[in-house]
Motif scaffolding. Structure first.
Motif, mmCIF file in Angstrom:
data_model
loop_
_atom_site.group_PDB
_atom_site.id
_atom_site.type_symbol
_atom_site.label_atom_id
_atom_site.label_comp_id
_atom_site.label_asym_id
_atom_site.label_seq_id
_atom_site.Cartn_x
_atom_site.Cartn_y
_atom_site.Cartn_z
ATOM 1 N N ILE A 191 6.770 -3.006 5.562
ATOM 2 C CA ILE A 191 5.838 -3.531 6.562
ATOM 3 C C ILE A 191 5.166 -2.347 7.258
ATOM 4 C CG2 ILE A 191 5.667 -4.666 8.816
ATOM 5 C CD1 ILE A 191 7.713 -6.645 7.985
ATOM 6 N N LEU A 192 3.860 -2.457 7.501
ATOM 7 C CA LEU A 192 3.148 -1.461 8.299
ATOM 8 C C LEU A 192 3.166 -1.887 9.765
ATOM 9 C CD1 LEU A 192 -0.059 -0.705 6.188
ATOM 10 C CD2 LEU A 192 2.218 0.282 5.991
ATOM 11 N N GLU A 193 3.215 -0.891 10.638
ATOM 12 C CA GLU A 193 3.073 -1.140 12.070
ATOM 13 C C GLU A 193 1.806 -0.441 12.543
ATOM 14 O OE1 GLU A 193 5.369 0.602 15.746
ATOM 15 O OE2 GLU A 193 6.527 -1.065 14.895
ATOM 16 N N VAL A 194 0.965 -1.168 13.265
ATOM 17 C CA VAL A 194 -0.324 -0.650 13.715
ATOM 18 C C VAL A 194 -0.357 -0.651 15.240
ATOM 19 C CG1 VAL A 194 -2.829 -0.888 13.592
ATOM 20 C CG2 VAL A 194 -1.415 -1.592 11.644
ATOM 21 N N ASN A 195 -0.476 0.553 15.810
ATOM 22 C CA ASN A 195 -0.576 0.726 17.268
ATOM 23 C C ASN A 195 0.586 0.105 18.039
ATOM 24 O OD1 ASN A 195 -2.878 2.208 17.019
ATOM 25 N ND2 ASN A 195 -4.258 0.716 17.951
ATOM 26 N N HIS B 166 0.169 -6.878 4.258
ATOM 27 C CA HIS B 166 -0.781 -6.906 3.159
ATOM 28 C C HIS B 166 -1.828 -5.809 3.318
ATOM 29 C CE1 HIS B 166 -4.092 -9.124 0.833
ATOM 30 N NE2 HIS B 166 -3.198 -8.730 -0.046
ATOM 31 N N LEU B 167 -2.973 -6.131 3.914
ATOM 32 C CA LEU B 167 -4.082 -5.185 4.064
ATOM 33 C C LEU B 167 -4.691 -5.309 5.456
ATOM 34 C CD1 LEU B 167 -5.919 -5.962 0.692
ATOM 35 C CD2 LEU B 167 -4.520 -3.942 1.147
ATOM 36 N N SER B 168 -5.031 -4.158 6.013
ATOM 37 C CA SER B 168 -5.788 -4.113 7.258
ATOM 38 C C SER B 168 -6.988 -3.207 7.041
ATOM 39 C CB SER B 168 -4.938 -3.572 8.411
ATOM 40 O OG SER B 168 -3.796 -4.373 8.626
ATOM 41 N N ASP B 169 -8.032 -3.390 7.838
ATOM 42 C CA ASP B 169 -9.169 -2.474 7.688
ATOM 43 C C ASP B 169 -10.021 -2.418 8.938
ATOM 44 O OD1 ASP B 169 -11.031 -4.816 7.294
ATOM 45 O OD2 ASP B 169 -9.988 -4.954 5.385
ATOM 46 N N LEU B 170 -10.723 -1.290 9.054
ATOM 47 C CA LEU B 170 -11.720 -1.045 10.087
ATOM 48 C C LEU B 170 -13.090 -0.995 9.423
ATOM 49 C CD1 LEU B 170 -10.138 1.922 12.082
ATOM 50 C CD2 LEU B 170 -10.762 -0.259 13.095
ATOM 51 N N GLY B 171 -14.073 -1.670 10.020
ATOM 52 C CA GLY B 171 -15.417 -1.559 9.478
ATOM 53 C C GLY B 171 -15.909 -2.828 8.834
ATOM 54 N N PHE B 172 -16.543 -2.680 7.670
ATOM 55 C CA PHE B 172 -17.320 -3.755 7.059
ATOM 56 C C PHE B 172 -16.526 -5.042 6.857
ATOM 57 C CE2 PHE B 172 -18.669 -6.124 3.296
ATOM 58 C CZ PHE B 172 -19.963 -6.461 3.658
ATOM 59 N N ASN B 173 -15.350 -4.966 6.242
ATOM 60 C CA ASN B 173 -14.616 -6.195 5.925
ATOM 61 C C ASN B 173 -14.170 -6.926 7.182
ATOM 62 O OD1 ASN B 173 -13.343 -7.931 3.789
ATOM 63 N ND2 ASN B 173 -11.497 -7.371 4.916
ATOM 64 N N GLN C 122 7.410 -1.494 -1.963
ATOM 65 C CA GLN C 122 8.797 -1.099 -1.702
ATOM 66 C C GLN C 122 9.017 0.408 -1.649
ATOM 67 O OE1 GLN C 122 11.087 -3.193 -4.845
ATOM 68 N NE2 GLN C 122 12.147 -4.169 -3.146
ATOM 69 N N ASP C 123 7.981 1.217 -1.793
ATOM 70 C CA ASP C 123 8.187 2.657 -1.984
ATOM 71 C C ASP C 123 8.211 3.461 -0.696
ATOM 72 O OD1 ASP C 123 5.528 2.599 -1.267
ATOM 73 O OD2 ASP C 123 4.807 3.768 -2.979
ATOM 74 N N GLY C 124 8.071 2.812 0.466
ATOM 75 C CA GLY C 124 8.106 3.543 1.727
ATOM 76 C C GLY C 124 6.828 4.296 2.026
ATOM 77 N N ARG D 162 11.229 -1.467 3.575
ATOM 78 C CA ARG D 162 12.011 -2.630 3.143
ATOM 79 C C ARG D 162 12.599 -3.396 4.332
ATOM 80 N NH1 ARG D 162 14.830 -0.767 -2.608
ATOM 81 N NH2 ARG D 162 12.948 0.254 -3.433
ATOM 82 N N SER D 163 11.729 -3.798 5.240
ATOM 83 C CA SER D 163 12.186 -4.386 6.504
ATOM 84 C C SER D 163 11.966 -5.888 6.593
ATOM 85 C CB SER D 163 11.477 -3.699 7.673
ATOM 86 O OG SER D 163 10.074 -3.784 7.517
ATOM 87 N N ILE D 164 11.476 -6.527 5.518
ATOM 88 C CA ILE D 164 11.326 -7.980 5.498
ATOM 89 C C ILE D 164 11.726 -8.502 4.125
ATOM 90 C CG2 ILE D 164 8.884 -7.797 4.843
ATOM 91 C CD1 ILE D 164 10.302 -10.579 7.079
ATOM 92 N N LYS D 165 12.536 -9.553 4.108
ATOM 93 C CA LYS D 165 12.950 -10.174 2.848
ATOM 94 C C LYS D 165 12.007 -11.330 2.530
ATOM 95 C CE LYS D 165 17.360 -10.850 2.226
ATOM 96 N NZ LYS D 165 18.744 -11.319 2.477
ATOM 97 N N VAL D 166 11.359 -11.263 1.371
ATOM 98 C CA VAL D 166 10.383 -12.272 0.977
ATOM 99 C C VAL D 166 10.848 -12.935 -0.320
ATOM 100 C CG1 VAL D 166 7.973 -12.743 0.400
ATOM 101 C CG2 VAL D 166 8.533 -10.942 2.054
ATOM 102 N N ILE D 167 10.781 -14.263 -0.363
ATOM 103 C CA ILE D 167 11.205 -14.992 -1.551
ATOM 104 C C ILE D 167 10.098 -14.973 -2.598
ATOM 105 C CG2 ILE D 167 12.050 -17.198 -2.463
ATOM 106 C CD1 ILE D 167 12.911 -17.882 0.429
ATOM 107 N N LEU D 168 10.411 -14.432 -3.760
ATOM 108 C CA LEU D 168 9.421 -14.243 -4.832
ATOM 109 C C LEU D 168 9.823 -15.029 -6.063
ATOM 110 C CD1 LEU D 168 8.983 -10.360 -4.640
ATOM 111 C CD2 LEU D 168 7.763 -12.118 -3.372
#
Length: 300
Positions: free
Chosen positions: A124-128, A135-142, A213-215, A286-292
């Motif tokens: 998981i990413l942490e932002v600010n 998943h994905l975050s972005d600044l700008g056009f999208n 999963q690669d950190g 690897r901080s969230i367990k997701v059922i796949l």
């Protein structure tokens, strides 16, 4: 998985999909598998605290997000660094994370995965220090395009396409200063993507060598793109060849600080958060367990 209870969190306003049969399908699937379950419907008011209260009062081994990426994100924030697994029934307009994880939009198929799949720990990413990103975050056009989409009355992929084309004339070049683990770069760009995963829900692959999963995560710089080259870049993205584009730079890192003089709109997992001129981004390994699906879990 154990035979404890599953909590289904339903966002009735997600996307434009038909949810009229959802509760019946949940009951049918859980009855067949002899799984106890309960349902919580979001209201848009204090849902995270209400869900946390439910989890504190009853044993639950999985919480299932029945909605879009915003619903998934909300539940992941609650479950982060716990042993409770996150399941996904994708009912949003784009369902980016579900697309990446090969979780089908068919409700019966996604229920089968929830009840028979395998829980895998993902980054998981942490932002600010305030928002998380699976998943994905972005600044700008999208981010601006998503804001335009949210202002439309309709939902679904056609609405995304409408928002995309309406924003093409509003593309602008922004100066970014990007500090990574081992260097600092200054870039002119139309968009900066913080990528934990590989693909938008539209199917566009913007981070073809990603790992959940690669950190590490990737900072993807979309440099100014001449209008004549935009169709080719779009084509390359849908075939996973974007890393070869002269208009794209990809940096792998464990942390990043992104600065710009003028505040830019930020979206996190499909939700517009606000305007910022500085982002501090770190990764929780690897901080969230997701059922796949079983076959996806073997290869991720």
């Amino acid at each position: 998985m154990s035979k404890r209870q599953v909590l289904f969190v339903i966002n009735p306003k997600a996307g434009d999909s038909d949810k009229s049969n959802l509760k019946h399908l949940i009951n049918q699937a859980c009855s067949q598998k002899k799984r106890a379950y309960s349902i919580y419907e979001t209201t848009g008011v204090d849902d995270d605290n209400a869900i946390s209260m439910i989890l504190s009062e009853q044993p639950v081994d999985a919480v299932v997000a029945c909605g879009g990426d915003g619903t998934v994100n909300m539940i992941a924030k609650i479950l982060m660094n716990t042993q409770t697994s996150l399941g996904i029934i994708p009912l949003g307009s784009a369902n980016g994370l579900a697309y990446d994880l090969e979780i089908p939009e068919d409700i019966s198929d996604s229920l089968e995965i929830i009840l028979t799949g395998r829980a895998i720990a993902l980054d998981i990413l942490e932002v600010n220090n305030a928002n998380i990103c699976l998943h994905l975050s972005d600044l700008g056009f999208n981010a601006k395009m998503i804001q335009e989409f949210e202002n439309l009355e309709e939902r679904g992929m056609m609405a995304y396409a409408k928002a995309f084309f309406s924003m093409l004339s509003d593309r602008e070049t922004i100066n970014f200063k990007i500090t990574l683990d081992d260097k600092t770069v200054t870039k002119e760009a139309e968009m900066i993507v913080l990528a934990n995963a590989s693909s938008y829900g539209t199917g566009a692959v913007i981070n073809p060598e990603s790992s959940l999963q690669d950190g590490n995560f990737e900072v993807i710089v979309f440099k100014p793109i001449p209008a004549l080259d935009l169709p080719e870049l779009t084509f390359e993205s849908f075939f996973g060849n974007i890393k070869n584009s002269p208009f794209v730079d990809i940096y792998r890192t464990k942390s990043a600080i992104i600065r710009t003089e003028q505040k830019q709109l930020l979206q996190v997992d499909g939700e517009v958060i606000g305007e910022f001129n500085q982002l501090r981004v770190s990764i929780h390994h690897r901080s969230i367990k997701v059922i796949l699906p079983q076959d996806v879990a073997k290869t991720i």
